[in-house]
Design a protein around this motif. Structure first.
Motif, PDB file in Angstrom:
ATOM      1  N   GLU A 369       0.800  -1.221   0.000  1.00  0.00           N
ATOM      2  CA  GLU A 369       0.000   0.000   0.000  1.00  0.00           C
ATOM      3  C   GLU A 369       0.837   1.278   0.000  1.00  0.00           C
ATOM      4  O   GLU A 369       0.351   2.332  -0.411  1.00  0.00           O
ATOM      5  N   VAL A 395      -1.167  -3.197  -7.408  1.00  0.00           N
ATOM      6  CA  VAL A 395      -2.625  -3.206  -7.575  1.00  0.00           C
ATOM      7  C   VAL A 395      -3.338  -2.386  -6.514  1.00  0.00           C
ATOM      8  O   VAL A 395      -4.316  -1.696  -6.807  1.00  0.00           O
ATOM      9  N   VAL A 396      -2.864  -2.432  -5.268  1.00  0.00           N
ATOM     10  CA  VAL A 396      -3.572  -1.768  -4.164  1.00  0.00           C
ATOM     11  C   VAL A 396      -2.763  -0.602  -3.594  1.00  0.00           C
ATOM     12  O   VAL A 396      -3.031  -0.150  -2.473  1.00  0.00           O
ATOM     13  N   LYS A 398      -1.556   2.825  -2.386  1.00  0.00           N
ATOM     14  CA  LYS A 398      -2.273   4.041  -2.007  1.00  0.00           C
ATOM     15  C   LYS A 398      -1.391   5.292  -2.070  1.00  0.00           C
ATOM     16  O   LYS A 398      -1.886   6.390  -2.259  1.00  0.00           O
ATOM     17  N   ARG A 427      -1.705   1.471 -11.964  1.00  0.00           N
ATOM     18  CA  ARG A 427      -2.596   0.311 -11.894  1.00  0.00           C
ATOM     19  C   ARG A 427      -3.609   0.461 -10.768  1.00  0.00           C
ATOM     20  O   ARG A 427      -4.685  -0.092 -10.813  1.00  0.00           O
ATOM     21  N   SER A 428      -3.212   1.224  -9.741  1.00  0.00           N
ATOM     22  CA  SER A 428      -4.127   1.518  -8.636  1.00  0.00           C
ATOM     23  C   SER A 428      -4.643   2.949  -8.797  1.00  0.00           C
ATOM     24  O   SER A 428      -3.894   3.908  -8.579  1.00  0.00           O
ATOM     25  N   CYS A 431      -3.989   5.632  -6.040  1.00  0.00           N
ATOM     26  CA  CYS A 431      -2.622   5.944  -5.618  1.00  0.00           C
ATOM     27  C   CYS A 431      -2.323   7.436  -5.749  1.00  0.00           C
ATOM     28  O   CYS A 431      -2.552   8.049  -6.793  1.00  0.00           O
TER      29      CYS A 431
END
Length: 445
Positions: A369, A395-396, A398, A427-428, A431
């Protein structure tokens, strides 16, 4: 009307307040008023650093005499140990029932009195540049919780440390700083340092030895250990046992391997190859890890020999790497649940090469993250490549925080970098990119 509320406090409270101050400051309060004139003599402790030699002995003698009927809580002295009464003062302080003992003789190494091995009141022991002789009695320090030994000379061998630790049933914090010393005419033999403690929670070890010798081996057995820091330049072997409670570890070691430039010697014997995997298995439950550049290099080289154990509990990893060292991602593959990654690219190297990364560690797909880059050189293509990799594959994610290495960038260059970052694929979608450059901070929407 102003009034002195502090002076109205009872003597017992005032002396406790003065106990937290250096003795020089405590003595200076005697000029405040008659109320304070002799109060410093009742302070249950002595704290002197680099005191003047003139009248030094008589001052301490008078102070000890004033406190001989009451229990001293603290005796701290940093001074050349060339005074005739130095050892007597330490011995007398221990007899008086002190809780904290701190001695640093700077360069005149002295033999510590043997009564420190059987103090019933010591809670904190800090010794630097002194000499410890092999105790002639059984070590018994029932109240000692904190032990700090820095560049201490040991009369026989490291067995003295083992005896000290074994004689402290409630010991919680140990710091050992050992410096290699060559004694002419004395045979150099390998020594094993065993650290075994039931209640130990924090252990810090630093050994500065000769790189061509591996004289020391360290064995750590502490079921309740929460924090471990290990730094060495000459330790032959590291063995850990029962570290399932370990929360944070800070490693700056090449283990038992020689590192010369970019060449790393890997032993052919399987038993020696197992040293690093066994160590990693022993700390595999850790949650927060800090590793140095040379440790990263060793771990990558050994990953070629076979997979490391997984660090399933590791959620925060801080590492110092060089700008081209994306081999570090092989280690990330063993951290499937990592949430925070901080990379320091400040380690300078003369050779820089481009490395194409064709795989993505699992943590980037399911858990990572927060990523932070320190010492990033944005003007070079490799810096952009590193930032782009994490943005395109996490992917995740932040937050991505970038600290630009050079402060010489102009405001226009700052703006150009900001615009370029906006062109990167994320991709996130959630972010946020934060860049610190040229004493300015830029944040993406």
């Amino acid at each position: 009307m102003d009034c002195d509320r502090i002076s109205e406090l009872p003597d017992c409270l005032l002396t406790q307040i003065l106990l937290y101050l250096p003795t020089k400051v405590s003595v200076s309060t005697s000029v405040l008023s008659k109320r304070w004139r002799f109060l410093w003599l009742m302070v249950p402790g002595l704290d002197l650093e680099n005191p003047p030699t003139k009248c030094f002995e008589s001052f301490i003698d008078n102070f000890m005499e004033s406190n001989h009927k009451s229990r001293m809580q603290k005796f701290s002295i940093k001074s050349p140990g060339d005074h005739n009464r130095f050892v007597d003062w330490i011995e007398q302080a221990v007899v008086s029932g002190i809780h904290q003992l701190s001695v640093d003789t700077i360069y005149h190494c002295i033999n510590m009195p043997h009564n420190i091995y059987q103090s019933k009141t010591l809670v904190s022991l800090k010794l630097a540049r002194v000499r410890l002789e092999d105790p002639e009695v059984v070590v018994s320090l029932p109240c000692l919780k904190n032990m700090y030994l820095e560049n201490v000379e040991y009369h026989s061998n490291l067995l003295i440390i083992e005896k000290l630790i074994s004689g402290c049933p409630v010991l919680e914090d140990v710091t050992l700083i050992i410096k290699y010393r060559h004694v002419p005419g004395k045979e150099e033999v390998s020594q094993l340092l065993r650290v075994r403690s039931e209640f130990l929670k924090s252990f810090s070890f630093a050994y500065n030895g000769r790189p061509d010798r591996k004289d020391y081996a360290v064995e750590i057995d502490a079921a309740q250990l929460k924090y471990m820091k290990f730094m060495d330049t000459g330790c032959g072997r590291i063995v850990v046992k029962n570290l399932s409670s370990l929360f944070k570890v800070d490693l700056d070691t090449a283990f038992d391997k020689y590192v010369y430039g970019r060449r790393i010697w890997i032993p052919k014997k399987l038993s020696m190859r197992d040293v690093i995997p066994n160590f990693l298995t022993g700390i595999s439950s850790v949650r927060h890890m800090i590793i140095s550049y040379r440790t990263v290099r060793i771990l990558h080289c050994y990953s070629i020999l076979g997979p490391f154990p997984k660090f399933d509990n590791l959620y925060r990893l801080e590492a110092k790497i060089c700008s081209y060292m994306f081999e570090f991602l092989t280690f990330l593959e063993r951290c499937p649940n990592l949430k925070t990654l901080i990379l320091d690219f400040g380690y300078n190297v003369t050779k820089k090469k481009q490395i194409e990364v064709r795989y993505v560690p699992r943590c980037l797909l399911v858990s990572l993250e927060y990523v932070e880059f320190k010492g990033l050189i944005w003007e070079e293509e490799i810096g952009k490549k590193q930032a782009r990799y994490f943005l395109e594959n996490s992917v995740v994610l932040k937050k991505l925080r970038l600290w630009c290495f050079r402060d010489s960038l102009t405001s226009k260059q700052d703006s150009d970098i900001s615009k370029e970052l906006l062109t990167f694929t994320k991709r996130s979608p959630e972010c946020q990119i934060i860049m610190h450059c040229h004493c300015r901070t830029w944040r993406s929407a």
